[in-house]
Design a protein around this motif. Structure first.
Motif, PDB file in Angstrom:
ATOM      1  N   ASP A 171       0.834  -1.195   0.000  1.00 14.16           N
ATOM      2  CA  ASP A 171       0.000   0.000   0.000  1.00 14.16           C
ATOM      3  C   ASP A 171       0.873   1.251   0.000  1.00 14.16           C
ATOM      4  O   ASP A 171       1.903   1.306   0.678  1.00 14.16           O
ATOM      5  CB  ASP A 171      -0.909   0.002   1.235  1.00 14.16           C
ATOM      6  CG  ASP A 171      -2.057   0.983   1.098  1.00 14.16           C
ATOM      7  OD1 ASP A 171      -1.798   2.199   1.202  1.00 14.16           O
ATOM      8  OD2 ASP A 171      -3.192   0.542   0.884  1.00 14.16           O
ATOM      9  N   ILE A 172       0.450   2.271  -0.747  1.00 13.69           N
ATOM     10  CA  ILE A 172       1.238   3.503  -0.814  1.00 13.69           C
ATOM     11  C   ILE A 172       1.327   4.189   0.547  1.00 13.69           C
ATOM     12  O   ILE A 172       2.297   4.891   0.830  1.00 13.69           O
ATOM     13  CB  ILE A 172       0.671   4.489  -1.860  1.00 13.69           C
ATOM     14  CG1 ILE A 172      -0.790   4.840  -1.559  1.00 13.69           C
ATOM     15  CG2 ILE A 172       0.827   3.932  -3.259  1.00 13.69           C
ATOM     16  CD1 ILE A 172      -1.333   5.950  -2.455  1.00 13.69           C
ATOM     17  N   ALA A 173       0.335   3.974   1.425  1.00 11.99           N
ATOM     18  CA  ALA A 173       0.383   4.572   2.764  1.00 11.99           C
ATOM     19  C   ALA A 173       1.528   3.962   3.572  1.00 11.99           C
ATOM     20  O   ALA A 173       2.228   4.673   4.304  1.00 11.99           O
ATOM     21  CB  ALA A 173      -0.945   4.368   3.484  1.00 11.99           C
ATOM     22  N   ASP A 174       1.740   2.649   3.431  1.00 12.20           N
ATOM     23  CA  ASP A 174       2.841   1.988   4.136  1.00 12.20           C
ATOM     24  C   ASP A 174       4.179   2.452   3.579  1.00 12.20           C
ATOM     25  O   ASP A 174       5.131   2.698   4.331  1.00 12.20           O
ATOM     26  CB  ASP A 174       2.712   0.470   4.000  1.00 12.20           C
ATOM     27  CG  ASP A 174       1.407  -0.055   4.572  1.00 12.20           C
ATOM     28  OD1 ASP A 174       0.846   0.605   5.466  1.00 12.20           O
ATOM     29  OD2 ASP A 174       0.945  -1.112   4.109  1.00 12.20           O
ATOM     30  N   VAL A 175       4.254   2.578   2.250  1.00  2.56           N
ATOM     31  CA  VAL A 175       5.489   3.032   1.611  1.00  2.56           C
ATOM     32  C   VAL A 175       5.854   4.441   2.089  1.00  2.56           C
ATOM     33  O   VAL A 175       6.998   4.722   2.431  1.00  2.56           O
ATOM     34  CB  VAL A 175       5.336   3.018   0.073  1.00  2.56           C
ATOM     35  CG1 VAL A 175       6.534   3.680  -0.605  1.00  2.56           C
ATOM     36  CG2 VAL A 175       5.176   1.592  -0.428  1.00  2.56           C
ATOM     37  N   ALA A 176       4.856   5.329   2.111  1.00  2.32           N
ATOM     38  CA  ALA A 176       5.099   6.714   2.529  1.00  2.32           C
ATOM     39  C   ALA A 176       5.583   6.780   3.978  1.00  2.32           C
ATOM     40  O   ALA A 176       6.448   7.597   4.316  1.00  2.32           O
ATOM     41  CB  ALA A 176       3.825   7.546   2.353  1.00  2.32           C
ATOM     42  N   TYR A 177       5.037   5.914   4.841  1.00  3.06           N
ATOM     43  CA  TYR A 177       5.431   5.922   6.256  1.00  3.06           C
ATOM     44  C   TYR A 177       6.873   5.436   6.409  1.00  3.06           C
ATOM     45  O   TYR A 177       7.671   6.043   7.124  1.00  3.06           O
ATOM     46  CB  TYR A 177       4.484   5.042   7.060  1.00  3.06           C
ATOM     47  CG  TYR A 177       4.651   5.184   8.552  1.00  3.06           C
ATOM     48  CD1 TYR A 177       4.347   6.378   9.189  1.00  3.06           C
ATOM     49  CD2 TYR A 177       5.130   4.130   9.338  1.00  3.06           C
ATOM     50  CE1 TYR A 177       4.496   6.524  10.562  1.00  3.06           C
ATOM     51  CE2 TYR A 177       5.290   4.264  10.703  1.00  3.06           C
ATOM     52  CZ  TYR A 177       4.971   5.457  11.306  1.00  3.06           C
ATOM     53  OH  TYR A 177       5.135   5.596  12.667  1.00  3.06           O
ATOM     54  N   TYR A 178       7.222   4.343   5.729  1.00  2.00           N
ATOM     55  CA  TYR A 178       8.599   3.841   5.763  1.00  2.00           C
ATOM     56  C   TYR A 178       9.568   4.891   5.222  1.00  2.00           C
ATOM     57  O   TYR A 178      10.638   5.140   5.783  1.00  2.00           O
ATOM     58  CB  TYR A 178       8.713   2.560   4.928  1.00  2.00           C
ATOM     59  CG  TYR A 178       8.520   1.291   5.701  1.00  2.00           C
ATOM     60  CD1 TYR A 178       9.609   0.579   6.192  1.00  2.00           C
ATOM     61  CD2 TYR A 178       7.241   0.787   5.930  1.00  2.00           C
ATOM     62  CE1 TYR A 178       9.431  -0.604   6.895  1.00  2.00           C
ATOM     63  CE2 TYR A 178       7.052  -0.390   6.635  1.00  2.00           C
ATOM     64  CZ  TYR A 178       8.154  -1.084   7.115  1.00  2.00           C
ATOM     65  OH  TYR A 178       7.974  -2.253   7.815  1.00  2.00           O
ATOM     66  N   PHE A 179       9.173   5.502   4.104  1.00  2.00           N
ATOM     67  CA  PHE A 179      10.036   6.484   3.454  1.00  2.00           C
ATOM     68  C   PHE A 179      10.255   7.703   4.345  1.00  2.00           C
ATOM     69  O   PHE A 179      11.375   8.194   4.485  1.00  2.00           O
ATOM     70  CB  PHE A 179       9.420   6.904   2.124  1.00  2.00           C
ATOM     71  CG  PHE A 179      10.251   7.879   1.343  1.00  2.00           C
ATOM     72  CD1 PHE A 179      11.353   7.455   0.626  1.00  2.00           C
ATOM     73  CD2 PHE A 179       9.935   9.229   1.329  1.00  2.00           C
ATOM     74  CE1 PHE A 179      12.135   8.357  -0.093  1.00  2.00           C
ATOM     75  CE2 PHE A 179      10.700  10.136   0.620  1.00  2.00           C
ATOM     76  CZ  PHE A 179      11.811   9.698  -0.096  1.00  2.00           C
ATOM     77  N   GLY A 218      15.723   9.980   9.452  1.00  2.00           N
ATOM     78  CA  GLY A 218      16.774   9.321  10.216  1.00  2.00           C
ATOM     79  C   GLY A 218      16.288   8.380  11.287  1.00  2.00           C
ATOM     80  O   GLY A 218      17.020   8.092  12.241  1.00  2.00           O
ATOM     81  N   ASP A 219      15.061   7.896  11.163  1.00  2.00           N
ATOM     82  CA  ASP A 219      14.490   6.976  12.143  1.00  2.00           C
ATOM     83  C   ASP A 219      14.003   5.717  11.423  1.00  2.00           C
ATOM     84  O   ASP A 219      12.834   5.357  11.498  1.00  2.00           O
ATOM     85  CB  ASP A 219      13.348   7.673  12.890  1.00  2.00           C
ATOM     86  CG  ASP A 219      12.789   6.828  14.030  1.00  2.00           C
ATOM     87  OD1 ASP A 219      13.524   5.952  14.528  1.00  2.00           O
ATOM     88  OD2 ASP A 219      11.630   7.049  14.413  1.00  2.00           O
ATOM     89  N   SER A 220      14.911   5.059  10.710  1.00  2.00           N
ATOM     90  CA  SER A 220      14.553   3.945   9.838  1.00  2.00           C
ATOM     91  C   SER A 220      13.880   2.810  10.602  1.00  2.00           C
ATOM     92  O   SER A 220      14.223   2.496  11.737  1.00  2.00           O
ATOM     93  CB  SER A 220      15.797   3.408   9.127  1.00  2.00           C
ATOM     94  OG  SER A 220      15.469   2.317   8.301  1.00  2.00           O
ATOM     95  N   LEU A 267      18.905   4.107   5.017  1.00  2.00           N
ATOM     96  CA  LEU A 267      18.871   4.520   3.619  1.00  2.00           C
ATOM     97  C   LEU A 267      20.044   5.445   3.324  1.00  2.00           C
ATOM     98  O   LEU A 267      20.253   6.450   4.006  1.00  2.00           O
ATOM     99  CB  LEU A 267      17.553   5.232   3.316  1.00  2.00           C
ATOM    100  CG  LEU A 267      17.380   5.795   1.908  1.00  2.00           C
ATOM    101  CD1 LEU A 267      17.465   4.679   0.871  1.00  2.00           C
ATOM    102  CD2 LEU A 267      16.065   6.543   1.789  1.00  2.00           C
ATOM    103  N   ASN A 268      20.798   5.114   2.293  1.00  2.00           N
ATOM    104  CA  ASN A 268      21.924   5.936   1.866  1.00  2.00           C
ATOM    105  C   ASN A 268      21.424   7.017   0.916  1.00  2.00           C
ATOM    106  O   ASN A 268      21.214   6.770  -0.269  1.00  2.00           O
ATOM    107  CB  ASN A 268      22.984   5.072   1.184  1.00  2.00           C
ATOM    108  CG  ASN A 268      24.173   5.893   0.707  1.00  2.00           C
ATOM    109  OD1 ASN A 268      24.406   7.003   1.179  1.00  2.00           O
ATOM    110  ND2 ASN A 268      24.918   5.360  -0.257  1.00  2.00           N
ATOM    111  N   MET A 269      21.191   8.200   1.451  1.00  2.00           N
ATOM    112  CA  MET A 269      20.671   9.310   0.655  1.00  2.00           C
ATOM    113  C   MET A 269      21.844  10.089   0.067  1.00  2.00           C
ATOM    114  O   MET A 269      22.225  11.156   0.551  1.00  2.00           O
ATOM    115  CB  MET A 269      19.795  10.222   1.518  1.00  2.00           C
ATOM    116  CG  MET A 269      18.579   9.535   2.092  1.00  2.00           C
ATOM    117  SD  MET A 269      17.325   9.203   0.843  1.00  2.00           S
ATOM    118  CE  MET A 269      16.678  10.841   0.611  1.00  2.00           C
TER     119      MET A 269
END
Length: 285
Positions: free
Chosen positions: A182-190, A196-198, A205-207
């Motif tokens: 779900d895009i809602a889950d993706v947005a929350y993880y992202f 900085g709270d992976s 995540l290497n930004m």
């Protein structure tokens, strides 16, 4: 794809016969990137953005102003449509974001409204090397599809308007299949990764783009539901409510002054007429 060197407010760029053609934002008119774009199209594109250079948000887009709370979940892990904190309750969307005013426990939430469009807006810090729209687009599409396992067809746009990066995720109820995240889950993880709270175990995540770290000063997520939210005056900020109250009071005061002025003027006219009649009677006598 090609780069429009003489106009950054374009989209859908493509090369034809060695010439880069793009669609001007706000009108969709195709422009030749080998020459200057007309002032009219440039102004139209400018008006399609906010004064800060960011794209305008849809009128029903709203933020999560409540933050973290202890939610009630269904057995399959989705949010219950009605969430409560003691005797205070509200309705949420599939992203768990409040979409109504807060009420008492008698509140009815008939359905869990789907969030079909999520806009992630990030403001990056100053960099030594400039960012390329193409590099950003490739980086974020790769991250979202590989790290969060989202089907690439749900990433509809990665827009760069320095210093803002905007990512659009769209997934309505008819498009989403059983195996899709779900895009809602993706947005929350992202969002957690960017701040900085992976949520991943020992896998931050290497930004980094073009060998330089990409740092962000601010990240905001906007939600657009299949059914518009149901906020009332109670959801307005105190400052806006105060302005509305002041304007209403001023209007009422003006009306009162106008009515009193007319009444006094009417009394003066009646008094003058009465005096004139008495003088005429005296003269006649």
């Amino acid at each position: 794809a090609c780069i429009c060197e003489k106009n950054k407010r374009v989209t859908n760029c493509r090369e034809a016969s060695g010439v880069c053609w793009c669609d001007s934002i706000g009108t969709g008119v195709s422009v030749n990137c080998g020459t200057l774009t007309s002032k009219c199209l440039l102004m139209k594109a400018e008006m399609a953005h906010t004064k800060s250079g960011r794209r305008e948000k849809p009128k029903d887009a709203f933020e999560d102003t409540d933050g973290l709370y202890d939610p009630e979940c269904e057995n399959n892990g989705v949010f219950k449509a009605k969430q409560c904190n003691g005797t205070t309750c509200w309705c949420v969307n599939t992203a768990g974001v409040r979409r109504t005013d807060k009420h008492d426990a008698d509140l009815k939430c008939n359905q869990l409204v789907r969030t079909m469009w999520i806009i992630i807006e990030m403001k990056h810090a100053e960099r030594n090397s400039p960012l390329s729209s193409e590099s950003l687009d490739k980086f974020f599409r790769d991250v979202i599809t590989k790290r969060y396992q989202l089907n690439g067809r749900y990433i509809t746009k990665v827009l760069y308007e320095k210093p803002y990066i905007t990512i659009d995720l769209k997934q309505n109820s008819t498009e989403k299949s059983a195996g899709d995240v779900d895009i809602a889950d993706v947005a929350y993880y992202f969002e957690k990764d960017v701040k900085g709270d992976s949520l991943f175990q020992n896998n931050n995540l290497n930004m980094s783009i073009d060998s330089e770290a990409l740092l962000f000063e601010k990240t905001v997520v906007y939600y657009i539901d299949e059914i518009p939210p149901e906020f009332s005056m109670k959801s307005l900020t105190p400052g806006l409510i105060a302005v509305i109250v002041v304007v209403v009071v001023a209007i009422v005061a003006a009306i009162v002054v106008l009515v009193l002025t007319r009444r006094r003027k009417g009394k003066y006219v009646k008094a003058e007429v009465k005096e004139m009649n008495e003088m005429h009677r005296g003269l006649n006598a």
